[in-house]
Design a protein around this motif. Structure first.
Motif, short mmCIF file in Angstrom:
data_model
loop_
_atom_site.label_atom_id
_atom_site.label_comp_id
_atom_site.label_asym_id
_atom_site.label_seq_id
_atom_site.Cartn_x
_atom_site.Cartn_y
_atom_site.Cartn_z
N ILE A 7 0.82 -1.21 0.00
CA ILE A 7 0.00 0.00 0.00
C ILE A 7 0.85 1.26 0.00
N ARG A 8 2.14 1.14 0.35
CA ARG A 8 3.05 2.28 0.29
C ARG A 8 4.47 1.79 0.56
N ALA A 9 5.40 2.65 0.20
CA ALA A 9 6.80 2.41 0.51
C ALA A 9 7.45 3.74 0.85
N GLN A 10 8.41 3.68 1.74
CA GLN A 10 9.18 4.86 2.07
C GLN A 10 10.66 4.51 1.93
N LEU A 11 11.35 5.30 1.12
CA LEU A 11 12.80 5.17 1.00
C LEU A 11 13.41 6.10 2.02
N ARG A 12 14.41 5.59 2.76
CA ARG A 12 14.99 6.35 3.87
C ARG A 12 16.51 6.37 3.76
N PRO A 13 17.02 6.94 2.65
CA PRO A 13 18.48 6.92 2.48
C PRO A 13 19.20 7.86 3.43
N GLU A 14 20.37 7.41 3.87
CA GLU A 14 21.31 8.24 4.61
C GLU A 14 22.49 8.44 3.68
N ILE A 15 22.72 9.70 3.33
CA ILE A 15 23.64 10.01 2.24
C ILE A 15 24.77 10.90 2.74
N GLY A 16 25.99 10.45 2.53
CA GLY A 16 27.17 11.23 2.86
C GLY A 16 27.54 12.13 1.70
N LEU A 17 27.49 13.43 1.92
CA LEU A 17 27.79 14.42 0.88
C LEU A 17 29.07 15.17 1.23
N ALA A 18 29.76 15.62 0.20
CA ALA A 18 30.97 16.42 0.42
C ALA A 18 30.63 17.65 1.24
N PRO A 19 31.53 18.08 2.12
CA PRO A 19 31.28 19.27 2.93
C PRO A 19 30.89 20.47 2.05
N GLY A 20 29.90 21.21 2.53
CA GLY A 20 29.44 22.39 1.81
C GLY A 20 28.41 22.13 0.73
N THR A 21 27.98 20.90 0.58
CA THR A 21 27.00 20.56 -0.45
C THR A 21 25.65 21.21 -0.14
N ASP A 22 24.99 21.71 -1.17
CA ASP A 22 23.66 22.29 -1.03
C ASP A 22 22.63 21.16 -0.91
N VAL A 23 22.15 20.95 0.31
CA VAL A 23 21.20 19.86 0.58
C VAL A 23 19.89 20.07 -0.17
N SER A 24 19.48 21.31 -0.40
CA SER A 24 18.24 21.54 -1.13
C SER A 24 18.35 21.03 -2.57
N CYS A 25 19.53 21.08 -3.13
CA CYS A 25 19.76 20.51 -4.47
C CYS A 25 19.61 18.99 -4.43
N ALA A 26 20.13 18.37 -3.39
CA ALA A 26 19.99 16.92 -3.24
C ALA A 26 18.52 16.55 -3.09
N ASP A 27 17.77 17.31 -2.30
CA ASP A 27 16.33 17.04 -2.14
C ASP A 27 15.60 17.19 -3.47
#
Length: 160
Positions: free
Chosen positions: A107-127
């Motif tokens: 009936i549903r699925a949720q992906l819950r990734p934990e992602i290591g990004l280079a320092p200073g990465t714009d998280v809004s871009c990743a979202d």
């Protein structure tokens, strides 16, 4: 112009205990997934339906396929956008329902990734990249239940 792609794994039932399916408890729900040139994967039915809980079941594999397709597209689109990803681990959650007549479905699925990004990465871009993936992912475009993403990010270096 579209093109078709064939996928042809082999499913081999290995649960015959000697009398086949002569009655419900006369056989195991074990099977293997095989493809030429690849290692076989031992599988079983969902434990709720008599399967072996130590083996992968079709439900595990569907949610894993959804998660891995999403991950591969995230890595691709992140690379295109100049985002540097150092690690990616997902613990997806697929929620199914069982009906009184014995049938069931996701009936549903949720992906819950934990992602290591280079320092200073714009998280809004990743979202934003996560928001575009379902337009591309073969598996996500093929399922008929909602899929949400709850990503968590942390700063990471290559040495992590």
């Amino acid at each position: 112009m579209s093109s078709e792609h064939d996928f042809e794994p082999r499913i081999r039932w290995s649960g015959n205990l000697g009398s086949g399916t002569s009655h419900y408890k006369a056989y195991r729900r074990d099977w293997s997934l095989e493809s030429p040139g690849k290692p076989a994967i031992s599988c079983s039915n969902d434990p709720l339906l008599g399967g072996d809980s130590a083996l992968y079941n079709p439900e595990d594999m569907l949610i894993a396929a959804l998660s891995s397709c999403h991950m591969l597209w995230f890595l691709h689109l992140a690379s295109n956008a100049g985002l540097i990803v150092h690690s990616y681990v997902d613990t997806p959650l697929g929620t199914g329902e069982s009906l009184p007549d014995g049938t069931g479905r996701f009936i549903r699925a949720q992906l819950r990734p934990e992602i290591g990004l280079a320092p200073g990465t714009d998280v809004s871009c990743a979202d934003e990249i996560h928001g575009r993936i379902h337009a591309h992912c073969f598996i996500a475009r093929s399922v008929n239940f909602p899929v949400t993403i709850k990503a968590r990010y942390f700063e990471s270096t290559v040495a992590d």
